[in-house]
Design a protein around this motif. Structure first.
Motif, short mmCIF file in Angstrom:
data_model
loop_
_atom_site.label_atom_id
_atom_site.label_comp_id
_atom_site.label_asym_id
_atom_site.label_seq_id
_atom_site.Cartn_x
_atom_site.Cartn_y
_atom_site.Cartn_z
N LEU A 43 0.85 -1.17 0.00
CA LEU A 43 0.00 0.00 0.00
C LEU A 43 0.89 1.23 0.00
CD1 LEU A 43 -3.06 0.49 0.15
CD2 LEU A 43 -2.83 0.62 2.62
N LYS A 44 0.59 2.18 -0.87
CA LYS A 44 1.36 3.43 -0.89
C LYS A 44 1.00 4.29 0.32
CE LYS A 44 3.19 5.45 -4.05
NZ LYS A 44 4.57 5.86 -4.10
N GLU A 45 1.82 5.29 0.55
CA GLU A 45 1.64 6.17 1.70
C GLU A 45 0.31 6.92 1.69
OE1 GLU A 45 5.91 5.32 1.03
OE2 GLU A 45 4.29 5.95 -0.28
N THR A 49 -3.52 3.97 -3.06
CA THR A 49 -2.82 3.43 -4.23
C THR A 49 -2.04 2.20 -3.80
OG1 THR A 49 -2.55 5.71 -5.01
CG2 THR A 49 -1.28 4.02 -6.14
N LEU A 50 -2.05 1.20 -4.66
CA LEU A 50 -1.34 -0.03 -4.41
C LEU A 50 -0.19 -0.15 -5.41
CD1 LEU A 50 -1.76 -2.54 -2.54
CD2 LEU A 50 -2.89 -3.61 -4.48
N VAL A 51 0.96 -0.59 -4.95
CA VAL A 51 2.08 -0.91 -5.82
C VAL A 51 2.04 -2.43 -6.01
CG1 VAL A 51 4.58 -0.86 -6.10
CG2 VAL A 51 3.45 0.95 -4.80
N VAL A 52 2.01 -2.88 -7.26
CA VAL A 52 1.88 -4.31 -7.53
C VAL A 52 2.94 -4.75 -8.54
CG1 VAL A 52 0.36 -6.14 -8.38
CG2 VAL A 52 -0.60 -4.21 -7.15
N SER A 53 3.60 -5.85 -8.23
CA SER A 53 4.53 -6.46 -9.18
C SER A 53 3.71 -7.06 -10.32
CB SER A 53 5.33 -7.55 -8.46
OG SER A 53 6.08 -8.29 -9.36
N THR A 54 4.11 -6.79 -11.56
CA THR A 54 3.38 -7.36 -12.70
C THR A 54 4.30 -7.48 -13.90
OG1 THR A 54 1.49 -7.13 -14.20
CG2 THR A 54 2.51 -5.09 -13.43
N LEU A 55 4.07 -8.52 -14.67
CA LEU A 55 4.79 -8.72 -15.93
C LEU A 55 3.92 -8.29 -17.11
CD1 LEU A 55 6.36 -12.22 -15.15
CD2 LEU A 55 7.38 -9.95 -14.84
N GLU A 56 2.69 -7.84 -16.81
CA GLU A 56 1.74 -7.45 -17.86
C GLU A 56 1.27 -6.00 -17.69
OE1 GLU A 56 -0.53 -11.53 -18.92
OE2 GLU A 56 -1.19 -10.53 -17.07
N ARG A 57 2.16 -5.16 -17.29
CA ARG A 57 1.84 -3.77 -16.99
C ARG A 57 1.17 -3.07 -18.18
NH1 ARG A 57 6.72 -0.19 -14.82
NH2 ARG A 57 7.42 -0.11 -16.97
N ASP A 58 1.71 -3.21 -19.36
CA ASP A 58 1.16 -2.52 -20.53
C ASP A 58 -0.27 -2.94 -20.81
OD1 ASP A 58 3.52 -1.14 -20.88
OD2 ASP A 58 4.32 -2.54 -22.36
N LYS A 59 -0.56 -4.22 -20.65
CA LYS A 59 -1.93 -4.71 -20.88
C LYS A 59 -2.92 -4.01 -19.94
CE LYS A 59 -3.94 -8.36 -18.89
NZ LYS A 59 -4.20 -9.72 -18.44
N TRP A 60 -2.59 -3.94 -18.68
CA TRP A 60 -3.47 -3.31 -17.69
C TRP A 60 -3.58 -1.81 -17.94
CZ3 TRP A 60 -6.52 -6.08 -14.60
CH2 TRP A 60 -6.17 -7.41 -14.35
N MET A 61 -2.46 -1.16 -18.20
CA MET A 61 -2.48 0.29 -18.39
C MET A 61 -3.22 0.68 -19.66
SD MET A 61 1.22 1.49 -16.76
CE MET A 61 1.88 1.79 -18.34
#
Length: 120
Positions: A43-45, A49-61
């Motif tokens: 969880l960000k400060e 907002t959540l910080v999440v490890s992902t290998l599919e960042r472009d797909k989600w964005m």
């Protein structure tokens, strides 16, 4: 989802702590979730907002740039930011499970899949 950081944290705990090998501890003063001593989400400060490890960042964005995004800080890392106000619980579940699978050792993934099959 709700805008209360405690509700977000409760959702994360309910979703992630039952997964094999998941632990929670603070990272930069905020709740973070690890598997095999590797962080996969926090969880960000701002509490929204959540910080999440992902290998599919472009797909989600590409699918929803207001909900899934990065800042310059995350440009060269396999992480993405998620706006908890606008993400659907189903999408968040999918994203968190994928983040856990990408960081978990094969034996824990196998354990999870075996437990899942035994419940069906």
């Amino acid at each position: 989802m709700s805008t209360d950081p405690f509700i977000y944290l409760e959702f994360l705990r309910k979703t992630l702590l039952p997964l094999p090998g998941v632990t929670e501890k603070l990272h930069f003063g905020t709740p973070a979730f690890y598997v095999n001593k590797k962080i996969f989400t926090r969880l960000k400060e701002d509490g929204e907002t959540l910080v999440v490890s992902t290998l599919e960042r472009d797909k989600w964005m590409d699918a929803d740039p207001l909900t899934f995004f990065i800042t310059d800080h995350y440009r060269h890392y396999d992480y993405m930011l998620v706006a908890l106000k606008t993400v659907s619980p189903d999408d968040l579940n999918l994203l968190l499970l994928a983040a856990w699978r990408n960081r978990a050792p094969a034996r824990l993934v196998k354990q999870f899949e075996t437990e899942l099959l035994s419940k069906q």
